[in-house]
Scaffold this active site. Structure first.
Site, short mmCIF file in Angstrom:
data_model
loop_
_atom_site.label_atom_id
_atom_site.label_comp_id
_atom_site.label_asym_id
_atom_site.label_seq_id
_atom_site.Cartn_x
_atom_site.Cartn_y
_atom_site.Cartn_z
N HIS A 1 0.62 -1.68 0.30
CA HIS A 1 -0.13 0.34 0.04
C HIS A 1 0.82 1.13 -0.18
CE1 HIS A 1 -3.32 2.34 0.84
NE2 HIS A 1 -3.37 3.17 1.58
N ASP B 1 -14.17 3.37 7.38
CA ASP B 1 -13.05 4.13 6.53
C ASP B 1 -14.31 4.89 5.67
OD1 ASP B 1 -10.25 5.38 6.13
OD2 ASP B 1 -10.31 4.19 3.98
N ARG C 1 -13.65 13.46 7.29
CA ARG C 1 -12.02 14.03 7.93
C ARG C 1 -11.65 14.61 6.14
NH1 ARG C 1 -8.30 9.28 6.94
NH2 ARG C 1 -6.68 10.73 7.79
N SER D 1 -7.21 4.15 8.78
CA SER D 1 -7.75 4.45 7.83
C SER D 1 -7.46 3.67 6.83
CB SER D 1 -7.57 6.02 7.06
OG SER D 1 -7.71 5.76 5.71
N LYS E 1 -7.94 -0.72 6.31
CA LYS E 1 -7.92 -1.57 4.67
C LYS E 1 -7.62 -2.43 4.19
CE LYS E 1 -8.30 2.16 3.24
NZ LYS E 1 -8.01 3.82 2.86
N1 URA Z 1 -4.52 7.22 1.74
C1 URA Z 1 -6.10 5.83 2.82
O1 URA Z 1 -6.88 5.41 2.59
N2 URA Z 1 -6.63 6.99 4.17
C2 URA Z 1 -5.40 7.87 4.19
O2 URA Z 1 -6.45 8.55 5.44
C3 URA Z 1 -4.62 8.75 4.02
C4 URA Z 1 -4.05 7.75 2.37
#
Ligand code: URA
Length: 442
Positions: free
Chosen positions: A82, A161, A168, A183, A187
């Protein structure tokens, strides 16, 4: 339990209990807690922070707010990667084929563009016919057969999220370390892989602008992953300059193909080799040095490019555009951006470079906007290069002629030209494992 009392507790710097955090997430997803109360909580977290234990519980509650994907039907160690998001960051589509060519298993769920940053799913969809929404069983079958499949996140992956991120985004609470960590990791935990490589970007094009902030974020995410029983490693990589020369969806896919043919930009190739080696290391394919060698060989032999073709075909895409990239649709309008003075490029505000590309149509201003896949920027010069007045800095591509002036203005403002050169920053600053931060200068 009352949300009002929990907000006061966090506002005053208190530590939330597991029960309070789980209640807050559960009832917010159900719609029992309104956005205005959750907004107040996010701002309280933004200013007061969260302990590691609070962040771990928050991540777990968010991960369990939807489907926990079961990838046990895939043989072998499944590795995820990621990126915290950047400009010109097309690494996933280079490293997933490298890792698969070396015997690793990549069952990856990627995101779309966010703000000034591009997203892997949007880039993939610039390939005609490419499907990024695939039923779970078929997804698993593809990974078992060819070693990789990259799809979009399903609607019910960490829905907490999804709701919190949207909130946010409009309440100025994105750049909070515990909120970013929860966040991303919610995932990743829900996506069901065995191990995780995090590419934490730092610099003007990243959500975390400072190295210290990026290291702190990486340490938190590694600790969360390990706590959940997943081997997790993070690399801190540079996003103070766009990665490679291409920004924008099909333009970036063309650069992916060039890189897999060993003809890509040096910075992009180096970052990808590091990321791929670390993924293979997590898959227990050898030492880091051995994995680096395997990655280089996968590119040199053409095996990694072949894996990209197999993946595109398995996902319904037209692989002929990868075999001959001239077949990609060309943007009808272009503009050459020219330097007005002599000198060295000393800085590129990378967030603004991303916005310049977004204005051309390569990203979305609003959630419902469609993408112009051929829009974007090809940079001719980057930080460290010397330019003469009248020389080409970049070319802009778009289907909307009227966006060219604004995009050019933003890009020119983002590029600083000075008499004296600057020292180039490293591409990779650190590697972080459980309880270990190794500073690197690569
Ligand atoms: N990418 C994400 O999935 N969440 C965040 O808060 C920032 C970048």
């Amino acid at each position: 339990m009352r949300m009002y009392d929990i907000i006061i507790k966090k506002r005053n710097g208190g530590t939330l209990t597991e029960e309070e955090i789980r209640y807050m997430i559960h009832d917010y997803v159900l719609g029992n807690i309104p956005d205005y109360q959750m907004s107040a909580m996010l701002m309280a977290i933004y200013f007061q922070g969260m302990t590691d234990i609070e962040t771990t519980i928050l991540t777990d509650a968010m991960a369990h707010s939807g489907d926990m994907v079961d990838l046990s039907g895939i043989d072998g160690i499944k590795v995820d990667k990621h990126s915290t998001g950047g400009v010109g960051d097309k690494t996933s589509l280079i490293i997933a084929p490298i890792v698969a060519a070396c015997g690793g298993k990549v069952a990856k769920m990627s995101g779309r563009g966010l703000g000034h940053t591009g997203g892997t799913v949007d880039k993939m969809e610039s390939i005609p016919g490419m499907q990024t929404s695939i039923p779970r069983e078929k997804f698993i079958n593809i990974v078992n057969k060819i070693g990789l499949c990259v799809i979009g996140q399903s609607g019910n992956l960490a829905p907490a999220d999804k709701k919190l991120y949207a909130l946010r985004d409009v309440t100025a609470t994105v750049d909070s370390i515990p909120l970013i960590a929860a966040s991303i990791m919610s995932k990743k935990l829900a996506a069901g892989n065995d191990c995780i490589l995090l590419d934490v970007k730092t610099g003007s094009g990243a959500f975390m602008k400072t190295l210290d902030g990026s290291i702190e974020l990486a340490k938190k995410m590694v600790a969360i992953g390990e706590h959940a029983g997943k081997k997790t490693v993070a690399l801190i990589t540079d996003m103070d300059i766009p990665l490679g020369f291409a920004i924008g969806n099909s333009l970036e896919i063309i650069e992916v193909v060039e890189t897999l043919h060993n003809k890509g930009p040096k910075d992009l190739t180096e970052v990808c080799l590091h990321l791929a080696s670390n993924m293979l290391f997590l898959c227990e394919k050898g030492t880091l040095e051995e994995c680096r060698k395997m990655s280089e060989e996968a590119i040199a032999s053409g095996a990694a490019f072949q894996k990209l073709i197999e993946m595109v075909e398995a996902q319904g895409g037209d692989s002929s555009v990868l075999k001959d990239t001239n077949k990609f649709d060309k943007a009808p309008c272009e503009r050459k951006v020219i330097a007005s003075t002599d000198g060295y490029i000393t800085h590129m505000n990378t967030e603004q470079c991303g916005i310049s590309s977004l204005v051309l149509g390569a990203g979305r201003e609003k959630k419902e906007d469609s993408i112009d896949y051929s829009a974007g920027i090809i940079l001719n010069k980057k930080v460290g290069d010397y330019v003469k007045a009248g020389e080409l800095l970049a070319t802009l591509y778009t289907s909307k002629q009227e966006t060219l002036d604004e995009s050019e203005r933003i890009l020119l403002n983002a590029i600083k030209i000075d008499e004296k050169p600057v020292k180039l920053e490293p591409l990779i600053f650190a590697r972080i494992e459980k309880d270990k931060v190794e500073k690197l200068v690569i």
